[in-house]
Scaffold this motif. Structure first.
Motif, mmCIF file in Angstrom:
data_model
loop_
_atom_site.group_PDB
_atom_site.id
_atom_site.type_symbol
_atom_site.label_atom_id
_atom_site.label_comp_id
_atom_site.label_asym_id
_atom_site.label_seq_id
_atom_site.Cartn_x
_atom_site.Cartn_y
_atom_site.Cartn_z
ATOM 1 N N ASP A 103 0.850 -1.194 0.000
ATOM 2 C CA ASP A 103 0.000 0.000 0.000
ATOM 3 C C ASP A 103 0.884 1.242 0.000
ATOM 4 O O ASP A 103 2.065 1.157 0.346
ATOM 5 C CB ASP A 103 -0.909 0.001 1.233
ATOM 6 C CG ASP A 103 -2.102 0.941 1.052
ATOM 7 O OD1 ASP A 103 -2.309 1.457 -0.074
ATOM 8 O OD2 ASP A 103 -2.828 1.166 2.043
ATOM 9 N N GLU A 104 0.307 2.379 -0.384
ATOM 10 C CA GLU A 104 1.096 3.610 -0.412
ATOM 11 C C GLU A 104 0.384 4.731 0.335
ATOM 12 O O GLU A 104 -0.825 4.680 0.540
ATOM 13 C CB GLU A 104 1.392 4.034 -1.850
ATOM 14 C CG GLU A 104 0.304 4.827 -2.546
ATOM 15 C CD GLU A 104 -0.822 3.976 -3.098
ATOM 16 O OE1 GLU A 104 -0.623 2.773 -3.341
ATOM 17 O OE2 GLU A 104 -1.928 4.527 -3.252
ATOM 18 N N ASP A 208 -2.996 -3.026 -3.008
ATOM 19 C CA ASP A 208 -4.145 -2.139 -2.865
ATOM 20 C C ASP A 208 -4.251 -1.366 -4.183
ATOM 21 O O ASP A 208 -3.402 -0.548 -4.514
ATOM 22 C CB ASP A 208 -3.970 -1.177 -1.688
ATOM 23 C CG ASP A 208 -5.241 -0.408 -1.406
ATOM 24 O OD1 ASP A 208 -6.333 -0.997 -1.549
ATOM 25 O OD2 ASP A 208 -5.163 0.775 -1.050
HETATM 26 MN MN MN Z 1 -4.025 2.455 -0.938
#
Ligand code: MN
Length: 317
Positions: A103-104, A208
């Motif tokens: 995820d970021e 994600d």
């Molecule tokens: Mn995300």
């Protein structure tokens, strides 16, 4: 030569970013943007309809067509499409498997770095992570995130990548759009964690989802080493497997720490996000420290820079 695609909001956002430099200042009624590239005019409408017109429409269309190759799987079902998209469901009991998630954080914030994390959550670690309160980081306070992150980084293998603003701005100026930057960071973080746990293999990898899988792999077409096997994409993936929730917490923890350092640097708490408050603060920073300074703490291609310049010229000069 006209082709019409029906695409979901996320893809259209992605397109708007992709064609950023070719976007016309005026748009037809009901349209989100109109972009002119060599040989093709692209108009995206609020309804999800996207029109490609011109001699070279095909190559542009191909960029955004949902590819049905087996090299990726998608579980994104929220799409406005004339044809039902091929939907690959996740393996049974996915949430109980041993998964690497990624995820970021920071991509929507004008100030601060882009942070991507990946984490490996083995089946046997799921109960302890649940006990420690690992869940969707959007429901957690910064303090909770910091507490949980510090505990989980000693338990699970992970990789953390922080892309600072100067490097981000340089990449951006040399033609990398934000989607491509994110794709490269996710792929790298996933490679790192895979190497870290070798010879062990995860049951799967969950990203994600920030763009269509076809677009994701297209961003990575010039990379030497691309993870494709057993890769799944899901929006809101924090709720699909704890590995993404854990990655998200680690990424957010690092982001908050870097953000605090930047705030200390300027002497006050910088605002998050990309709203009007950000424009005002950026304008005052231009006045105090000059525009070069902004390069070191912000994402210069955001519209905030232009708005900050306008405020600076009308207020401080
Ligand atoms: Mn995300």
């Amino acid at each position: 030569m006209t082709k019409v695609l029906h695409l979901n909001k996320e893809t259209i956002k992605q397109m708007e970013n992709h064609y950023r430099e070719y976007i016309s200042l005026t748009v037809p009624q009901g349209a989100i943007f109109l972009a002119r590239v060599t040989g093709c005019t692209i108009t995206a409408y609020r309804s999800g309809k996207v029109m490609f017109q011109g001699a070279k429409f095909e190559s542009e269309v191909n960029l955004w067509l949902q590819s049905n190759k087996d090299s990726f799987k998608t579980i994104s079902t929220k799409t406005v499409s004339t044809k039902p998209k091929q939907v690959h469901t996740l393996p049974r009991n996915f949430e109980t498997l041993s998964i690497i998630g990624s995820d970021e954080v920071g991509t929507g914030d004008y100030f601060g770095p882009v942070v991507v994390a990946s984490a490996f959550v083995e089946q046997s670690n799921i109960p302890i992570l649940q006990q420690l309160g690992v869940q969707d980081s959007k429901d957690l306070t910064d303090k909770q995130i910091s507490d949980i992150a510090q505990k989980i980084i000693s338990i699970i293998p992970y990789s953390l990548l922080v892309l600072h603003n100067e490097k981000y701005n340089n990449l951006q100026q040399s033609g990398y759009n934000q989607g491509k930057i994110k794709a490269i960071l996710h792929n790298q973080a996933l490679l790192n964690t895979s190497k870290r746990i070798a010879p062990k293999n995860p049951d799967g990898i969950l990203i994600d989802q920030f763009c269509e899988p076809g677009v994701y792999y297209n961003y990575l077409k010039n990379e030497d080493n691309v993870i494709r096997d057993n890769v799944y994409f899901s929006t809101k993936a924090e709720g699909v497997h704890l590995a993404v929730a854990a990655a998200s917490i680690i990424a957010r923890y690092a982001f908050v720490q870097h953000f605090d350092l930047l705030s200390k640097d300027v002497g006050f708490t910088l605002p998050k996000g990309a709203g009007a408050k950000v424009d005002e603060i950026a304008a005052s920073l231009i006045a105090q420290k000059g525009e070069d300074f902004l390069h070191t703490i912000s994402k210069m291609h955001f519209a905030n820079t232009r708005k900050a310049r306008d405020i600076f010229h009308s207020k401080y000069k």
